[in-house]
Design a protein around this motif. Sequence first.
Motif, mmCIF file in Angstrom:
data_model
loop_
_atom_site.group_PDB
_atom_site.id
_atom_site.type_symbol
_atom_site.label_atom_id
_atom_site.label_comp_id
_atom_site.label_asym_id
_atom_site.label_seq_id
_atom_site.Cartn_x
_atom_site.Cartn_y
_atom_site.Cartn_z
ATOM 1 N N LEU A 39 4.514 4.758 -12.630
ATOM 2 C CA LEU A 39 3.646 3.891 -13.427
ATOM 3 C C LEU A 39 2.388 3.530 -12.655
ATOM 4 O O LEU A 39 1.282 3.529 -13.210
ATOM 5 N N PHE A 40 2.542 3.247 -11.371
ATOM 6 C CA PHE A 40 1.394 2.902 -10.534
ATOM 7 C C PHE A 40 0.405 4.067 -10.490
ATOM 8 O O PHE A 40 -0.814 3.871 -10.567
ATOM 9 N N GLY A 41 0.930 5.275 -10.367
ATOM 10 C CA GLY A 41 0.065 6.453 -10.327
ATOM 11 C C GLY A 41 -0.713 6.662 -11.604
ATOM 12 O O GLY A 41 -1.834 7.182 -11.585
ATOM 13 N N LYS A 42 -0.142 6.255 -12.732
ATOM 14 C CA LYS A 42 -0.817 6.406 -14.024
ATOM 15 C C LYS A 42 -1.869 5.324 -14.245
ATOM 16 O O LYS A 42 -2.882 5.564 -14.896
ATOM 17 N N GLU A 43 -1.617 4.141 -13.714
ATOM 18 C CA GLU A 43 -2.475 2.996 -14.012
ATOM 19 C C GLU A 43 -3.510 2.708 -12.935
ATOM 20 O O GLU A 43 -4.447 1.951 -13.168
ATOM 21 N N SER A 44 -3.359 3.292 -11.763
ATOM 22 C CA SER A 44 -4.275 2.985 -10.660
ATOM 23 C C SER A 44 -4.742 4.263 -9.983
ATOM 24 O O SER A 44 -4.004 5.244 -9.896
ATOM 25 N N THR A 45 -5.966 4.227 -9.478
ATOM 26 C CA THR A 45 -6.503 5.352 -8.712
ATOM 27 C C THR A 45 -6.391 5.099 -7.219
ATOM 28 O O THR A 45 -6.792 5.938 -6.418
ATOM 29 N N GLU A 46 -5.850 3.948 -6.840
ATOM 30 C CA GLU A 46 -5.709 3.623 -5.425
ATOM 31 C C GLU A 46 -4.634 4.501 -4.786
ATOM 32 O O GLU A 46 -3.519 4.590 -5.295
ATOM 33 N N PRO A 47 -4.940 5.141 -3.670
ATOM 34 C CA PRO A 47 -3.954 6.014 -3.023
ATOM 35 C C PRO A 47 -2.965 5.274 -2.150
ATOM 36 O O PRO A 47 -1.927 5.808 -1.785
ATOM 37 N N VAL A 49 -1.390 1.105 -0.856
ATOM 38 C CA VAL A 49 -1.312 -0.334 -1.086
ATOM 39 C C VAL A 49 -0.958 -1.002 0.236
ATOM 40 O O VAL A 49 -0.418 -0.368 1.141
ATOM 41 N N SER A 50 -1.268 -2.261 0.349
ATOM 42 C CA SER A 50 -0.899 -3.001 1.551
ATOM 43 C C SER A 50 0.612 -3.149 1.597
ATOM 44 O O SER A 50 1.292 -3.093 0.570
ATOM 45 N N PRO A 90 1.652 0.078 14.802
ATOM 46 C CA PRO A 90 1.000 -1.183 14.442
ATOM 47 C C PRO A 90 -0.330 -1.018 13.710
ATOM 48 O O PRO A 90 -0.735 -1.897 12.951
ATOM 49 N N GLU A 91 -1.009 0.100 13.924
ATOM 50 C CA GLU A 91 -2.304 0.323 13.270
ATOM 51 C C GLU A 91 -2.150 0.930 11.881
ATOM 52 O O GLU A 91 -3.100 0.926 11.099
ATOM 53 N N LEU A 92 -0.986 1.482 11.573
ATOM 54 C CA LEU A 92 -0.783 2.144 10.280
ATOM 55 C C LEU A 92 0.260 1.454 9.408
ATOM 56 O O LEU A 92 0.308 1.702 8.199
ATOM 57 N N SER A 93 1.050 0.599 9.997
ATOM 58 C CA SER A 93 2.186 0.023 9.270
ATOM 59 C C SER A 93 1.788 -0.950 8.172
ATOM 60 O O SER A 93 2.611 -1.269 7.308
ATOM 61 N N GLU A 94 0.541 -1.411 8.192
ATOM 62 C CA GLU A 94 0.115 -2.378 7.184
ATOM 63 C C GLU A 94 -0.275 -1.730 5.864
ATOM 64 O O GLU A 94 -0.645 -2.428 4.917
ATOM 65 N N GLN A 95 -0.219 -0.394 5.796
ATOM 66 C CA GLN A 95 -0.556 0.322 4.577
ATOM 67 C C GLN A 95 0.573 1.273 4.212
ATOM 68 O O GLN A 95 1.219 1.851 5.087
#
Length: 199
Positions: A39-47, A49-50, A90-95
């Motif tokens: 559903l997220f893929g259909k409704e959002s173009t964001e690749p 999320v936090s 630590p630099e990638l875990s927030e996404q």
Amino acid sequence: TDEGVQDLRNASVEMLLKHESVREEIPLRWLRFFAALILFGKESTEPMVSIKNARLMVKTACLLKADEDPNDVLRFYHHLGHIYWEERDPELSEQVIINLHWLITAISAFFVPQNASEQGSPRGKFRELFDKGVLQETLADEMWQIYFKSGDGQTPVTLATNKTEYKYVLRLMQKFSFSWEFECHHKRIAESHNNMPHA
């Protein structure tokens, strides 16, 4: 034959059971997160999320109980290959990457110069990249903006619109030794691949 099909089925099951995520027993509610991803893929173009929003998605979709950790669900889907989460970095875990196809495309931005031929590559600003595998940071910025265009497919995006994604991809490339960073008179990113095709 029926016997051959049964042998193939048994072999497939045996192979699947070797996978840690398949052997793991999970609540059926966890499967609702897969529907949430679709559903997220259909409704959002964001690749991506936090991690905060990813945990919220898990809690909402899976109706987690108070003693259930949403990170367990994220790990499960990461191991299955439906999302990408570098939990221990630590630099990638927030996404959390939701769109894995985007991630492949994003990394390609630095390996497939879109306008190299227009610039007379390997001469000009692409020369150092093609000849030595060294990518100036300013050129990296430009390649990213050229590769990812706005909705009309023509207008380059600005780094301000996807700065988080840009930094994430550069850090991920360094983590897996696709590139490394060093300082000189001008900040540069040296790419580890030595087989850049010459024009």
